[in-house]
Design an enzyme around this catalytic site. Structure first.
Site, PDB file in Angstrom:
ATOM      1  N   CYS A  69       7.590   8.382   1.530  1.00 57.79           N
ATOM      2  CA  CYS A  69       6.480   7.700   0.857  1.00 57.79           C
ATOM      3  C   CYS A  69       6.475   8.050  -0.634  1.00 57.79           C
ATOM      4  O   CYS A  69       6.944   9.123  -1.027  1.00 57.79           O
ATOM      5  CB  CYS A  69       5.161   8.127   1.512  1.00 57.79           C
ATOM      6  N   SER A  71       4.105   9.117  -2.259  1.00 60.19           N
ATOM      7  CA  SER A  71       3.357  10.367  -2.490  1.00 60.19           C
ATOM      8  C   SER A  71       4.260  11.594  -2.384  1.00 60.19           C
ATOM      9  O   SER A  71       4.052  12.581  -3.095  1.00 60.19           O
ATOM     10  CB  SER A  71       2.212  10.508  -1.489  1.00 60.19           C
ATOM     11  N   HIS A  74       5.806  11.775  -5.623  1.00 60.07           N
ATOM     12  CA  HIS A  74       4.872  12.277  -6.648  1.00 60.07           C
ATOM     13  C   HIS A  74       4.827  13.811  -6.636  1.00 60.07           C
ATOM     14  O   HIS A  74       4.575  14.438  -7.661  1.00 60.07           O
ATOM     15  CB  HIS A  74       3.451  11.770  -6.387  1.00 60.07           C
ATOM     16  N   HIS A  90       4.956  13.060   5.329  1.00 57.95           N
ATOM     17  CA  HIS A  90       3.659  12.863   5.986  1.00 57.95           C
ATOM     18  C   HIS A  90       3.595  11.533   6.712  1.00 57.95           C
ATOM     19  O   HIS A  90       2.514  11.032   6.975  1.00 57.95           O
ATOM     20  CB  HIS A  90       2.533  12.965   4.938  1.00 57.95           C
ATOM     21  N   CYS A 197       1.542   6.667   7.464  1.00 56.19           N
ATOM     22  CA  CYS A 197       1.006   6.499   6.096  1.00 56.19           C
ATOM     23  C   CYS A 197       1.008   5.047   5.636  1.00 56.19           C
ATOM     24  O   CYS A 197      -0.023   4.392   5.668  1.00 56.19           O
ATOM     25  CB  CYS A 197       1.696   7.376   5.059  1.00 56.19           C
TER      26      CYS A 197
HETATM   27  P1  CND Z   1       6.801   2.829  -4.097  1.00 55.69           P
HETATM   28  O1  CND Z   1       7.396   3.637  -5.179  1.00 55.69           O
HETATM   29  O2  CND Z   1       7.642   2.394  -2.961  1.00 55.69           O
HETATM   30  O3  CND Z   1       6.124   1.512  -4.709  1.00 55.69           O
HETATM   31  C1  CND Z   1       5.569   1.445  -5.987  1.00 55.69           C
HETATM   32  C2  CND Z   1       5.865   0.046  -6.559  1.00 55.69           C
HETATM   33  O4  CND Z   1       5.190  -0.083  -7.802  1.00 55.69           O
HETATM   34  C3  CND Z   1       7.342  -0.205  -6.831  1.00 55.69           C
HETATM   35  O5  CND Z   1       7.747  -1.417  -6.219  1.00 55.69           O
HETATM   36  C4  CND Z   1       7.421  -0.278  -8.356  1.00 55.69           C
HETATM   37  O6  CND Z   1       8.430  -1.167  -8.808  1.00 55.69           O
HETATM   38  C5  CND Z   1       6.031  -0.796  -8.684  1.00 55.69           C
HETATM   39  N1  CND Z   1       5.603  -0.533 -10.054  1.00 55.69           N
HETATM   40  C6  CND Z   1       5.869   0.543 -10.854  1.00 55.69           C
HETATM   41  N2  CND Z   1       5.272   0.396 -12.044  1.00 55.69           N
HETATM   42  C7  CND Z   1       4.614  -0.793 -12.012  1.00 55.69           C
HETATM   43  C8  CND Z   1       3.827  -1.506 -12.950  1.00 55.69           C
HETATM   44  N3  CND Z   1       3.568  -1.014 -14.153  1.00 55.69           N
HETATM   45  N4  CND Z   1       3.298  -2.705 -12.572  1.00 55.69           N
HETATM   46  C9  CND Z   1       3.550  -3.216 -11.344  1.00 55.69           C
HETATM   47  N5  CND Z   1       4.297  -2.585 -10.422  1.00 55.69           N
HETATM   48  C10 CND Z   1       4.825  -1.396 -10.755  1.00 55.69           C
HETATM   49  O7  CND Z   1       5.556   3.692  -3.567  1.00 55.69           O
HETATM   50  P2  CND Z   1       4.663   3.519  -2.235  1.00 55.69           P
HETATM   51  O8  CND Z   1       4.494   2.083  -1.942  1.00 55.69           O
HETATM   52  O9  CND Z   1       5.180   4.427  -1.196  1.00 55.69           O
HETATM   53  O10 CND Z   1       3.286   4.158  -2.761  1.00 55.69           O
HETATM   54  C11 CND Z   1       2.523   3.470  -3.721  1.00 55.69           C
HETATM   55  C12 CND Z   1       1.379   4.357  -4.191  1.00 55.69           C
HETATM   56  O11 CND Z   1       0.508   4.612  -3.086  1.00 55.69           O
HETATM   57  C13 CND Z   1       1.831   5.733  -4.686  1.00 55.69           C
HETATM   58  O12 CND Z   1       1.059   6.083  -5.815  1.00 55.69           O
HETATM   59  C14 CND Z   1       1.504   6.648  -3.537  1.00 55.69           C
HETATM   60  O13 CND Z   1       1.294   7.962  -3.955  1.00 55.69           O
HETATM   61  C15 CND Z   1       0.234   6.000  -3.047  1.00 55.69           C
HETATM   62  C16 CND Z   1      -0.220   6.426  -1.675  1.00 55.69           C
HETATM   63  C17 CND Z   1      -1.574   6.489  -1.433  1.00 55.69           C
HETATM   64  C18 CND Z   1      -2.029   6.895  -0.188  1.00 55.69           C
HETATM   65  C19 CND Z   1      -3.477   6.906   0.095  1.00 55.69           C
HETATM   66  O14 CND Z   1      -3.873   7.421   1.160  1.00 55.69           O
HETATM   67  N6  CND Z   1      -4.325   6.349  -0.760  1.00 55.69           N
HETATM   68  C20 CND Z   1      -1.122   7.246   0.782  1.00 55.69           C
HETATM   69  N7  CND Z   1       0.199   7.194   0.536  1.00 55.69           N
HETATM   70  C21 CND Z   1       0.668   6.773  -0.677  1.00 55.69           C
HETATM   71 ZN    ZN Z   2       1.873   8.272   1.886  1.00 57.25          ZN
END
Ligand code: CND
Ligand code: ZN
Ligand code: ZN
Length: 397
Positions: A69, A71, A74, A90, A197
């Site tokens: 993921c 995260s 990160h 996770h 997740c």
């Molecule tokens: P992933 O890296 O796969 O996706 C992120 C996407 O964002 C990619 O397709 C990028 O190309 C795109 N991107 C980057 N910069 C920009 C921009 N400026 N404008 C538009 N698109 C852009 O990550 P993921 O899908 O696994 O996770 C996404 C987020 O969700 C990440 O911050 C993660 O930490 C978070 C998350 C939150 C939770 C929660 O419980 N709230 C749980 N898990 C993950």
């Molecule tokens: Zn996650």
């Protein structure tokens, strides 16, 4: 009489210690492979680790599959603070190997999903009908331990910390009973691990947190595994228009397959993307989602929803050192700004139901999985993520 009474009490005490010993003596420390993150911004090292037996109200799980993921990434790059050295991961699924005393929720042999958001069922948040961020979660104070404050992993004589109550990047892991749930014995673990997740987080953000309405217009910024799961949720809720936004155009085909009606790349416009979205939708979308994890995209998501009735949901995890600064007028006009972990779902209640919906083909989870790799190739899996090549890579043990 009084002496006899004393003797029998002592005997009982001795028996209690003995019975504790007999329960634990059959549960061994397991030596297995795990991906250890020793330092920030370094690759994972596949190490032999010792995994201690589960204590009372704990569960040891043989992992079968785990997703990677954003995260986790990160943490590696330092944006999301975790205690190191740690075993990350996770988004996994596995089979219960052994249980500690007092565990009733699962038994050895059960198929399970570890829960990165626990559900103790007893705290004020668990008892609230809508909330899900159980007081045992501790997101803003990550200790990297079991609930009792200690770790079950060691490597080269050093304690290795847990991550997100789950630590799925290990052949075996130990979790608290409040952080694991049994799922259907027929569930394909190498797929439903994503319910741990991405799927829950994105899908729930649409159907539970934003409560997307039929016929509405939605924008999803960030089309990774989490954002695409939000697209799936928007479609399931009956949205008429779903606009996907990403700076990587390679994500667009999959987004459209999952329900996006159009996709746009901010780099192709002179204007800020929220202005573009407002123009495309006659004043702003009904629901917007930020699934990137950056401050600027969070502000874009807020600004692109309609000023009078738009709802914007923060899903992405921002860099821990950064704060948002917004003009309150953006909210005074009537917007609603929300955020949630794990799609706002109460984890123990929702995960088995989501697995059932996936097995009944109501949720097209398979499309999120673009790569499968043996667990040892975890660094390749992260490279695929960094280069924008994968949606979800599933590592198999
Ligand atoms: P992933 O890296 O796969 O996706 C992120 C996407 O964002 C990619 O397709 C990028 O190309 C795109 N991107 C980057 N910069 C920009 C921009 N400026 N404008 C538009 N698109 C852009 O990550 P993921 O899908 O696994 O996770 C996404 C987020 O969700 C990440 O911050 C993660 O930490 C978070 C998350 C939150 C939770 C929660 O419980 N709230 C749980 N898990 C993950
Ligand atoms: Zn996650
Ligand atoms: Zn709770």
């Amino acid at each position: 009489m009084s002496t006899a009474g004393k003797v029998s009490k002592e005997k009982k005490f001795t028996f209690d210690i003995f019975s504790h010993y007999t329960i634990n003596k059959y549960k061994n420390v397991i030596k297995c492979k795990a991906a250890v993150l020793w330092d920030l911004k370094k690759p994972f090292s596949i190490e032999e680790v010792e995994v201690a037996p589960p204590k009372a109200y704990e569960v040891r799980i043989k992992m079968v599959a785990t997703g990677i993921c954003g995260s986790d990434d990160h943490v590696v790059n330092g944006h999301f603070v975790a205690t190191l050295p740690a075993i990350l991961g996770h988004e996994g699924a596995g089979i219960v190997e052994s249980i500690g005393e007092g565990v009733t929720a699962v038994k050895p042999g059960d198929k399970v999903i570890p829960l990165c958001v626990p559900q103790c069922g007893e705290c004020i948040i668990c008892k609230h009908p809508e909330a899900n961020n159980c007081v045992k979660m501790g997101l803003t104070n990550p200790r990297g331990t079991m609930q009792d404050g200690t770790t079950r992993f060691t490597c080269k004589g050093k304690p290795i910390y847990h991550f997100a109550h789950t630590s799925t990047f290990s052949e075996y892991t130990v979790v608290d009973e409040i952080s694991v749930v049994k799922i259907d014995a027929a569930a394909p673990l190498e797929k439903v691990c994503l319910v741990g997740c991405a799927l829950s987080t994105g899908y729930g953000s649409a159907v539970k947190v934003a409560k997307v309405t039929p016929g509405s217009t939605c924008a999803v910024i960030g089309l990774g595994g989490v954002g695409l799961s939000a697209v799936i949720g928007c479609k399931a809720a009956g949205a008429a228009r779903i606009i996907g936004v990403d700076i990587n155009k390679d994500k667009f085909a999959k987004a459209k397959e999952l329900g996006a009606t159009e996709c746009i790349n901010p780099q192709n416009f002179q204007k800020p993307i929220h202005e573009v979205l407002k123009e495309m939708t006659g004043g702003g979308v009904d629901f917007s989602f930020e699934a990137v994890g950056q401050i600027d995209t969070m502000l874009q998501a807020l600004s692109c929803c309609h000023e009078a009735f738009g709802v914007s949901v923060i899903i992405g995890v921002p860099p821990s050192s950064e704060n948002l600064s917004v003009n309150p007028m953006l909210l005074l006009t009537g917007r609603t700004w929300k955020g949630a972990l794990f799609g706002g779902f109460k984890s123990k209640d929702s995960v088995p139901k989501l697995v059932a919906d996936i097995m009944a083909k109501k949720i097209p989870l398979d499309l999120l999985i673009t790569h499968a790799l043996p667990f040892e190739k975890i660094n390749e899996g992260f490279d695929l993520l960094h280069h924008g090549k994968s949606i979800r890579t599933v590592l198999k043990f």
